[in-house]
Design an enzyme around this catalytic site. Sequence first.
Site, short mmCIF file in Angstrom:
data_model
loop_
_atom_site.label_atom_id
_atom_site.label_comp_id
_atom_site.label_asym_id
_atom_site.label_seq_id
_atom_site.Cartn_x
_atom_site.Cartn_y
_atom_site.Cartn_z
N SER A 159 78.06 12.34 51.56
CA SER A 159 78.89 13.42 52.10
C SER A 159 80.38 13.07 51.99
O SER A 159 80.89 12.89 50.88
CB SER A 159 78.48 13.70 53.54
N ASP A 251 71.50 22.70 51.45
CA ASP A 251 72.80 22.16 51.87
C ASP A 251 73.89 23.15 51.47
O ASP A 251 73.92 23.60 50.32
CB ASP A 251 73.01 20.82 51.17
N HIS A 281 71.38 18.94 54.28
CA HIS A 281 72.47 17.98 54.19
C HIS A 281 72.21 16.79 55.12
O HIS A 281 71.70 16.95 56.23
CB HIS A 281 73.79 18.64 54.59
#
Length: 309
Positions: A159, A251, A281
Amino acid sequence: MTPALRPDVRAFLDLVSASPLARLGDYGIEEARAISNQMRSPPPDPGSVRVSDTSFTHPGGDIALRCYDPGTSHTSTPLMVYFHGGGFVMGDLDSHHQLCLTLAAGVGLPLVSVAYRLAPENPWPAAPDDAAAAARWLAVHGAELFDTETTGLVLAGDSAGANLAAVTARALADTPAACPVLAQCLLYPCVSLDPTTRSMRENGEGLFLTRTALDWFTAHYRAPSDSPRYNLLAFDQAGMPPTLLVTAEFDPLRDEGRAYAARLAEAGVSVTYQEVRGHIHGCFGFAPAIRSTKRDVDRAIAALGVLLS
């Protein structure tokens, strides 16, 4: 066939929907961090991986590091440098301890996790400054930490941390460190936070990472949207290292991850792309709670091994 969430992912989301974590963007910084910390699993058994903490100092201050030694008997080896996710606002050495243990043991490489400075106390560019400084320091001192010659760096993260890994790879391609960057491993990366993508529209509510939370992270990080030290599509991809890039089907960041993989490939970079079907995610970090995730982590580890070989 209509895409579907895995049953264990749906069960996890049902639990999250009834918790404060579902409304993360509605809280102040300290309260949000405390809520996020409540999700952490108990510290896992490190098994054969030896874990130790250290730090280094650069002009931005002292940066804590956690070292993971899988105990492989090599006189020389690549070193994996890991940057944790958390929207540039949350996360630390403990939040990603389980995942770093898994990666070090699975890939069989020494790994160092970096506790870069967080926003809003330290807004952009503190995080990319720390990330680049850590990579350069480890290129020189990695051998001292693991008693083995460091042949190159593998920059990795999830991320926001994947964003830092790629930004650092670009910085080290432009001004090389003491050893080369051999590869980058980007797990569901934050690329540009483009609000117009299909995945942002379709997956931005009720699937753990929400548009509200993304806006909250962005407001605290305060990075210029067009800066090449934030927007991964804003810099030249030529000379970037071989890349493993993983996205998750449900996501909001999925489509920008796909776009970045395509941009790298168009520039002639060797790219291995994987999409985790039926997942959300942050999926690799949820492996202790969502058991089906293990096969996805194992598949990524195998691909990284092939990439490095």
